[in-house]
Design an enzyme around this catalytic site. Structure first.
Site, mmCIF file in Angstrom:
data_model
loop_
_atom_site.group_PDB
_atom_site.id
_atom_site.type_symbol
_atom_site.label_atom_id
_atom_site.label_comp_id
_atom_site.label_asym_id
_atom_site.label_seq_id
_atom_site.Cartn_x
_atom_site.Cartn_y
_atom_site.Cartn_z
ATOM 1 N N GLY B 286 0.795 -1.228 0.000
ATOM 2 C CA GLY B 286 0.000 0.000 0.000
ATOM 3 C C GLY B 286 0.820 1.267 0.000
ATOM 4 O O GLY B 286 1.885 1.362 -0.609
ATOM 5 N N SER B 287 0.314 2.238 0.763
ATOM 6 C CA SER B 287 0.827 3.607 0.669
ATOM 7 C C SER B 287 2.289 3.757 1.052
ATOM 8 O O SER B 287 2.878 4.803 0.780
ATOM 9 C CB SER B 287 0.001 4.520 1.564
ATOM 10 O OG SER B 287 -1.362 4.321 1.301
ATOM 11 N N THR B 288 2.873 2.749 1.683
ATOM 12 C CA THR B 288 4.299 2.871 2.013
ATOM 13 C C THR B 288 5.136 2.970 0.737
ATOM 14 O O THR B 288 6.293 3.362 0.792
ATOM 15 C CB THR B 288 4.779 1.665 2.836
ATOM 16 O OG1 THR B 288 4.325 0.484 2.193
ATOM 17 C CG2 THR B 288 4.249 1.720 4.242
ATOM 18 N N LYS B 290 4.411 5.023 -1.680
ATOM 19 C CA LYS B 290 4.313 6.377 -2.248
ATOM 20 C C LYS B 290 5.619 7.159 -2.137
ATOM 21 O O LYS B 290 6.025 7.802 -3.110
ATOM 22 C CB LYS B 290 3.151 7.140 -1.600
ATOM 23 C CG LYS B 290 1.803 6.652 -2.115
ATOM 24 C CD LYS B 290 0.650 7.273 -1.359
ATOM 25 C CE LYS B 290 -0.639 6.574 -1.744
ATOM 26 N NZ LYS B 290 -1.713 6.819 -0.770
#
Lengths: 173, 571
Positions: B286-288, B290
């Site tokens: 997921g967002s890690t 980004k």
């Protein structure tokens, strides 16, 4: 007259040889037995050392097992409740320590200043002595702490970096 | 010698009385002589024997101490020499029904009585099962690992059939700690973990006397497991994983996968937990991802102006609409994107960067191969080969469509914060000057900028719960929905917090991941990483920082003044 003398002389010599040989053999035997005895003692000592080493290993392992991280954490949770020290509990350097001192109040007397220099009467910095024995402390004991302080002061760029071994090294000593 | 000169014959022409008397005396003398001679011969034989032993026979065979003290299997220690696994001379309790060897019953007392006495020594013994085993008359182990004092008490029972053979056992003093790193030993062969990886080294007679030092720090490992356990229980997660990695050397300081197993006693339940979530299980993290995407864009020059605003409204592409979890306004700049974790803007940034470059950076970070680590269990990432379509690159940009292990992520974050060098991770202690060669993935300037941005997320954004005072923590949350039957599940998440500290000169990367956390009181009824993984990191770093040589200091920090105006009045 000469023949009996010769005969007695050669007999004496023969007896002397035999006596010397017997003495040497006896001495050799004694030495041999002694060597054997010492060797047996060495082997026994080695066995004892092995047994003691194994006992030490056992005790050390038992200690490690009883004081394992999980156990310590469990004790801390239930009995002690220690928490990690906060930022305020750390001092980066002597300058920060000095900053805790309060400035001189207004109207306080001037501090007495002693003239410095080699020939001054100011007493030498007191030596650290062991509190019980009264003997001067070994310089080497204090050394790691000093070595620890230096790189901190030297590195002004990034984060403080303390060599991991420094703390452990001083504790082991 | 004169005594031996016995007259050959006795004259007969004498007085009979004297004759008889003399003969009797002679006979007695002869007997005495014979007895004396026998004793003399015996003494002479004994003397000869003593001389033989003392002179001719070799001294007692000299055993080498080194050979006697050489462990059957080498010791494994942590980086500071704390033993993690060692060969342990222990006793076993073996039932040998044939020991009495008299054709009668194997035990003197009844089986029940013996079992009861054993129970008195070992309180956790199953008395009934042991009594049945003793009564059955079949040889077998009653118990492994008996301590010497208990062995003595067993001897005092006085049953010959209870034998105490000495066995070399493998003992893990730290119990379940670092179980996934160490593995266990079964029938003399190392299973999973470093026991398997170092099997040859640990059994080599030439080298097994020297302990093998791992890169693990037992204290850090203990703290990591303690905090992970606490976090996992407080949010009812089904599992947790954590890793602490040295960014400069690639050494793993701690690696934990929960639920754990006990290498001292691997049973059926333990075998189910042997699977290592850090190195073997792949997740869409997921967002890690980004920050990695933004770093790739800054590095390639696709993002030159951090104040440039990107549209943040839902982004339809190829029959799919990229949305954010909640509306974030009309537009966002790059720091705001990371602080609020916007999927939409990340997708726009990937679009500017280009799909091939995006794929190249992800491959450079090692996401297309198994993680580099000595452990035998290493998961292969889910990685789309060939040219990536736009949508694939965009979803990868916010951490979907590529599934990697938490170790991959730690390694990539280390490369992002350490100045841009990706290094293989290792579980062996690395001597100074023997650091593995790395490869440059990001420019040093990109890395410095990312350190600022990561710190901003922890100061102003979703990582605030991880911001341990004085430790200059930076990091990014990630809460990815788990794929399952019929698409992604909105309520089963994998929540991750990828952090580094201290951000002014990053030294360690910390990854904490919870598998399927629930909303509980402890997490303010939230499931996302900001409420479970981030606080765990926030509690962990103050515990491990001083141990790792990072002292908290509130007077130091990364300079955020140039980026602060871009995020408005967030704080």
């Amino acid at each position: 007259m000469t023949a009996p003398n010769l005969a007695s002389g050669s007999r004496l010599r023969r007896i002397g040889w035999i006596a010397a040989l017997a003495t040497c053999t006896a001495l050799y035997l004694m030495l041999h037995l002694k060597v054997h005895a010492v060797r047996s003692e060495v082997v026994r000592a080695e066995r004892q050392i092995v047994a003691l080493e194994q006992q030490k290993l056992l005790l050390e392992t038992e200690f490690e097992t009883r004081s394992n991280q999980l156990q310590l954490a469990a004790w801390n949770r239930v009995d002690f409740g220690y928490t990690a020290p906060s930022a305020a509990q750390f001092l980066a350097n002597e300058r920060q320590l000095a900053s805790f001192g309060s400035p001189r109040a207004a109207g306080a007397p001037e501090p007495i200043r002693v003239a410095g220099g080699a020939g001054s009467e100011a007493p030498a910095f007191p030596r650290l002595v062991a509190p019980l024995a009264g003997e001067p402390l070994d310089e080497a004991l204090i050394e790691p702490e000093r070595a620890l302080a230096d790189p901190r002061l030297a590195e002004n760029g990034g984060a403080m970096r303390i060599p991991l071994g420094a703390v452990i090294g001083s504790a082991a000593r | 010698m004169n005594a031996l000169a016995i007259p050959a014959q006795v004259p007969t022409a004498r007085v009979r009385l004297v004759d008889v008397r003399r003969r009797t005396v002679l006979l007695a003398q002869l007997r005495m002589l014979l007895v004396g001679a026998a004793f003399l011969a015996l003494a002479f034989a004994a003397l000869l024997r003593i001389a033989w032993i003392g002179v001719v026979e070799p001294a007692p065979h000299q055993r080498s101490m080194a050979a006697a003290l050489l462990p059957a299997r080498g010791e494994i220690t942590d980086r500071n020499g704390v033993p993690l696994a060692r060969a342990f001379p222990a006793y076993a309790l073996w039932f040998n029904p044939g020991a009495m060897d008299d054709g009668g019953p194997p035990l003197v007392h009844s089986a029940e009585a013996v079992a009861a006495r054993l129970k008195a020594i070992f309180p956790d013994l199953d008395e009934y099962a042991v009594a049945r085993q003793l009564a059955s008359g079949k040889a077998g182990y009653l118990r492994r690992r008996v301590l010497p004092e208990d062995a003595n008490r067993v001897m005092q029972i006085g049953e010959l059939a209870l034998e105490l053979p000495r066995e070399t056992d493998r003992h893990y003093p730290q119990g379940t700690m670092a179980a996934h790193v160490l593995g266990y030993v079964h029938d003399g062969k190392g299973q999973v973990g470093m026991e398997a990886a170092l099997d040859d080294r640990l059994t080599d007679p030439g080298r097994r006397g020297e302990p093998v030092a791992l890169s693990i720090d037992a204290r850090v490992q203990g703290a990591l497991e303690d905090e992970l356990n606490r976090g996992m229980r407080s949010v009812n997660a089904v599992g947790a994983a954590g890793i602490v990695l040295d960014v400069d050397t690639g050494e793993v300081m701690a690696l934990a996968s929960l639920p754990e197993f006990d290498p001292n006693h691997v049973d059926e339940e333990g075998r189910r937990h042997v699977f290592n979530k850090v190195t073997n299980q792949v997740y869409e993290l997921g967002s890690t991802f980004k920050p990695l995407t933004v770093a790739a864009a800054i590095d390639a020059g696709a993002v030159t102006d951090l104040s440039r605003r990107y549209p943040a409204t839902p982004f339809p592409i190829g029959g799919f609409t990229i949305k954010d979890s909640h509306p974030l306004g009309a537009s966002l700049n790059v720091p705001e994107t990371l602080i609020h974790s916007s999927n939409v803007v990340t997708a726009h940034i990937v679009d500017d960067l280009g799909t091939s470059r995006m794929k190249q950076v992800m491959a450079d970070l090692g996401f297309n191969e198994r993680p580099f680590i000595e452990l035998p269990a290493r998961g292969f990432p889910i990685w789309a080969s060939g040219d990536w379509p736009r949508l694939r690159a965009m979803t990868v940009g916010y951490g979907h469509g590529v599934a990697v292990t938490p170790l991959h992520l730690a390694s990539a974050y280390a490369a992002m914060v350490n100045g841009g060098i990706w290094r293989p991770t290792t579980l062996r202690k690395v001597a100074p000057g023997e650091i593995n060669r790395g490869r440059r993935v990001f420019k040093a300037s990109t890395s410095a900028r990312m350190n600022q941005l990561l710190r901003m997320i922890a100061v102003y954004g979703t990582g605030r719960n991880a911001n341990a005072p004085g430790f200059r923590v930076g990091g990014k949350t990630g809460s990815a929905e788990k794929p399952g039957d019929g698409g992604y599940h909105r309520t089963t998440l994998v929540s991750t917090f990828a952090a580094a500290f201290p951000m002014d000169r990053p030294r360690y990367v910390v990854i904490v991941m919870f598998d399927e956390p629930k909303g509980t009181l402890a997490s303010s009824f939230q499931r996302t990483a900001a409420w479970n993984a981030a606080p765990t990191v926030g509690r962990l770093i103050p515990r491990i920082g001083p141990l790792l040589g990072v002292l908290p200091d509130e007077s130091r920090d990364v300079d955020l003044t140039d980026l602060k105006p871009l995020v408005g009045d967030e704080s």
